[in-house]
Design an enzyme around this catalytic site. Structure first.
Site, PDB file in Angstrom:
ATOM      1  N   LEU A  41       1.162  -1.064  -0.106  1.00  0.00           N
ATOM      2  CA  LEU A  41      -0.263   0.124   0.054  1.00  0.00           C
ATOM      3  C   LEU A  41       1.120   1.107  -0.209  1.00  0.00           C
ATOM      4  CD1 LEU A  41      -2.484   1.078  -0.269  1.00  0.00           C
ATOM      5  CD2 LEU A  41      -2.802   0.897   1.885  1.00  0.00           C
ATOM      6  N   HIS A  42       1.426   1.518  -1.038  1.00  0.00           N
ATOM      7  CA  HIS A  42       2.485   3.031  -1.045  1.00  0.00           C
ATOM      8  C   HIS A  42       1.776   3.239  -2.703  1.00  0.00           C
ATOM      9  CE1 HIS A  42       5.939   0.744  -2.337  1.00  0.00           C
ATOM     10  NE2 HIS A  42       6.059   0.047  -1.673  1.00  0.00           N
ATOM     11  N   ALA A  43       2.456   4.423  -3.317  1.00  0.00           N
ATOM     12  CA  ALA A  43       2.908   4.687  -4.303  1.00  0.00           C
ATOM     13  C   ALA A  43       1.193   4.524  -4.765  1.00  0.00           C
ATOM     14  CB  ALA A  43       3.508   3.764  -5.055  1.00  0.00           C
TER      15      ALA A  43
ATOM     16  N   PRO B  92      -1.413   2.416  -5.218  1.00  0.00           N
ATOM     17  CA  PRO B  92      -1.807   2.087  -4.770  1.00  0.00           C
ATOM     18  C   PRO B  92      -3.006   3.200  -3.941  1.00  0.00           C
ATOM     19  CG  PRO B  92      -0.855   0.677  -4.943  1.00  0.00           C
ATOM     20  CD  PRO B  92       0.160   1.774  -6.223  1.00  0.00           C
TER      21      PRO B  92
END
Lengths: 91, 577
Positions: A14-16, A18
């Site tokens: 869950l980063h960038a 998404p």
């Protein structure tokens, strides 16, 4: 208070991208939604509308998170957020 | 040097790329200064008002990024969209507002909140740490909006302009639009600085080390001559006719037919320096005869961890596929000094240029190089390019032998070395006993021969590849190759092993003639330089080039060497070079 759990489907976690898609969607809601790893204390939850806070959680692919809100009418909104988390945005 | 006329101001710097233009100037805004620690909220401003201005500034920065994202594509677009979101992110904005409520000025509050968030991301490491730069960029932009000053970036203007800066950084290339910025002038920097490299790769007329240039007024019309190194205000008829003369001449210098040769038919292949697949395709379009320098840092820079085998193979394949059947010389990872990499180099070294950089990182972090060589070999096996590999920053024959052994282990048959360190030039004979070729990196060779940091403007005249000492080191390398061939036991290797040049020197048409005369076997350069270099090489025979080369090596100074050679090359003036 209502809550939902979701398994992170995006391969990068869950980063960038998404995280930005999810934070953007959470920011559109009337309800204030928090997010935390499942099993972690509710005080450690962070605002779902902050991409930076989401990145700070460092949640990886396959981990389970819990979404919470005090707004009992926001069940459908939480379901929509769950669908975002359970979609692989890197595919 | 500023020469004041009645109103005309003449600035003399160092010309680093040819071309003449007349256009208004725009200043690159200076880097944003940090708001002083402890700066207080003005007592007349209610905290709620200050909080609202922070939110509004964040929104305005977000809009700027979204506008940019709308014009971008692919991965770049996604990064811009994510960065846009950071500018209004509740975590950043709420932290800033909290500080404002405690009495801090809005600028200082945003500065500190940004640092806290960036630090948090850095602590997470990996891909998160890379995003800390975006947070700091967003922070600077919000502070710029709060102060009412331009964002610290290349200015935007409707009309084409000449960009005036103290110096440019590699990161500025990404945002430099060559249809808007038509010439570069810097107060600092030297002929090997990043500004010079950017100018040559984009084909922009450029003058560096033009002291006093910062005093020009934004929007002022000036004349720039990138060959002569001159900037002049109040351009008149003489400057306008110089510009039109240049436009006529330059049309002769737009294409290269794909065969580098001298007037007597001596072949001198002209190759391209590239930094990735897109560059390689452009180089192939420009008829480059191969790649003389593939910089592999593009795979690694911006990564806080080593890229995977698969990612590396795909990246190298993209380059090799542009040159089927042609030579592609791959330089292994050249990290350190001005190209730090978090997982390889130590940023606390007191002398990074003399530190663990280039091949030397294999001493402190073994494995990265072997894995890179394996990826190069895997990529080479799937394409028709003739793949050669070379290590940067080799100083001794034993390092060359170690590198050759790593190449053999990876299944790569043509190992070579960069000659950038004077010791390698002086012991080329022994080094070439260990490897199959050498390639002179004249930028670093000049910096090390002259003991002059290539980024420093005041040292620009030392950092000149025309310095006779540098040319003598080129000569020593070629002589080493000849001596190695003569003393080699095997008769079949009696031809000297190839010694090429892949530094910026090869892109200077006059210097290219000198290098040909010194006996180098290939020249590799930015593809834009190919037409001019090819055109000038065809005006001299090998014997004439040898005479000019000896004059240059024997000259008492760089300026004298340049003048002696230019005097023997009337073609330069005819072509407006």
């Amino acid at each position: 208070m209502i809550e939902r759990t979701a398994t992170i489907a995006s391969t990068v976690g869950l980063h960038a991208r998404p995280a930005s898609i999810f934070a953007d969607a959470a920011g559109e809601l009337e309800a204030e939604v928090s997010i935390a790893r499942v099993g972690e204390p509710a005080e450690d939850a962070v605002g779902a509308d902050s991409m930076l806070a989401l990145m700070s959680l460092g949640v990886e692919h396959g981990e389970v998170v819990v979404l919470r809100t005090d707004d009992d009418s926001a069940g459908e909104a939480l379901d929509a957020l769950v669908r975002i988390l359970e979609t692989n945005h890197d595919a | 040097m500023i020469v004041k006329g009645e109103t005309v101001q003449n600035f003399v710097g160092v010309g680093v790329f040819r071309g003449r233009v007349i256009a208004p100037i725009r200043h690159m805004p200076p880097a944003l200064a940090e708001p002083p620690a402890g700066e207080k909220l003005a007592s007349s401003t209610p905290p709620e008002t200050a909080a609202a201005t922070i939110k509004a500034a964040g929104t305005s920065v977000k809009v700027t990024f979204l506008e940019r994202a709308a014009r971008a594509e692919g991965a770049g677009k996604e990064v811009l969209e994510a960065t846009a979101l950071m500018a209004t992110d509740p975590m950043l904005i709420k932290a800033a507002i909290k500080l404002v409520n405690a009495g801090t000025s809005p600028e200082r509050a945003v500065w500190e909140a940004g640092e806290t968030v960036a630090q948090m991301l850095r602590n997470l490491g990996g891909m998160m740490a890379e995003r800390s730069h975006d947070v700091l960029d967003v922070r600077s932009r919000i502070v710029a909006v709060l102060r009412g000053v331009p964002a610290p970036e290349i200015p935007d203007a409707a009309e084409p302009f000449i960009l005036v800066a103290e110096d440019l950084a590699p990161a500025d290339t990404a945002t430099l639009d060559p249809t808007k910025v038509i010439a570069l002038v810097t107060a600092g920097g030297g002929p090997q600085s990043h500004t010079a490299i950017i100018a040559r790769s984009l084909g922009l007329p450029a003058v560096v080390a033009a002291a006093g240039i910062s005093a020009l007024t934004d929007g002022e019309l000036v004349f720039v001559d990138g060959a002569a190194g001159v900037v002049r205000t109040e351009p008149g008829a003489a400057e306008r006719s110089a510009v039109s003369a240049w436009e006529e001449q330059s049309s002769l210098l737009t294409t290269f037919d794909g065969t580098g040769q001298l007037a007597d038919g001596t072949l001198l292949p002209l190759l391209a320096n590239v930094g990735g697949a897109k560059d390689a395709q452009e180089a192939a379009m420009a008829n480059a005869q191969g790649v003389g320098l593939l910089r592999t840092e593009f795979c690694f820079l911006g990564n806080s961890t080593e890229p995977s085998h698969e990612d590396q193979v795909a990246a190298y394949q993209g380059v090799f596929e542009a040159f089927p059947g042609k030579k592609v010389v791959v330089r292994t990872l050249d990290a350190g000094a001005d190209k730090p990499l978090p997982f390889l180099t130590d940023s606390t070294e007191p002398n990074p240029a003399l530190g663990v950089r280039g091949y030397r990182t294999d001493l402190t972090t073994p494995g990265v190089l072997a894995r890179q060589l394996a990826a190069i070999a895997a990529a080479a096996a799937t394409t028709e390019a003739q793949v050669w590999v070379m290590a940067p920053m080799i100083s001794t024959a034993s390092e060359a032998a170690d590198f050759a052994a790593l190449c053999t282990a990876a299944g790569l048959r043509v190992p070579g070395v960069m000659v950038e360190v004077p010791s390698a030039a002086l012991t080329a004979r022994h080094i070439l006993d260990q490897v199959e070729f050498a390639s002179l990196g004249t930028n670093d060779l000049t910096q090390y021969a002259m003991a002059a940091d290539r980024q420093l403007g005041p040292l620009a005249t030392l950092n000149d590849p025309w310095q006779p000492a540098v040319l003598a080191l080129v000569q020593a390398t070629v002589e080493g190759a000849i001596a190695q061939a003569k003393h080699s036991a095997s008769l079949e290797t009696s031809l000297p092993k190839p010694v090429g040049v892949c530094g910026e020197a090869a892109a200077d048409p006059a210097l290219a003639v000198v290098l040909a005369g010194l006996g180098v076997s290939t020249l590799s350069m930015t593809p834009r330089a190919l037409p001019a270099v090819a055109a000038v090489l065809r005006t001299v025979t090998l014997a004439q080039a040898q005479v000019l080369a000896q004059r240059a090596v024997g000259a008492p100074s760089a300026a004298a060497a340049r003048e002696l050679v230019r005097a023997g090359l009337p073609a330069l003036a005819d072509l407006g070079l």
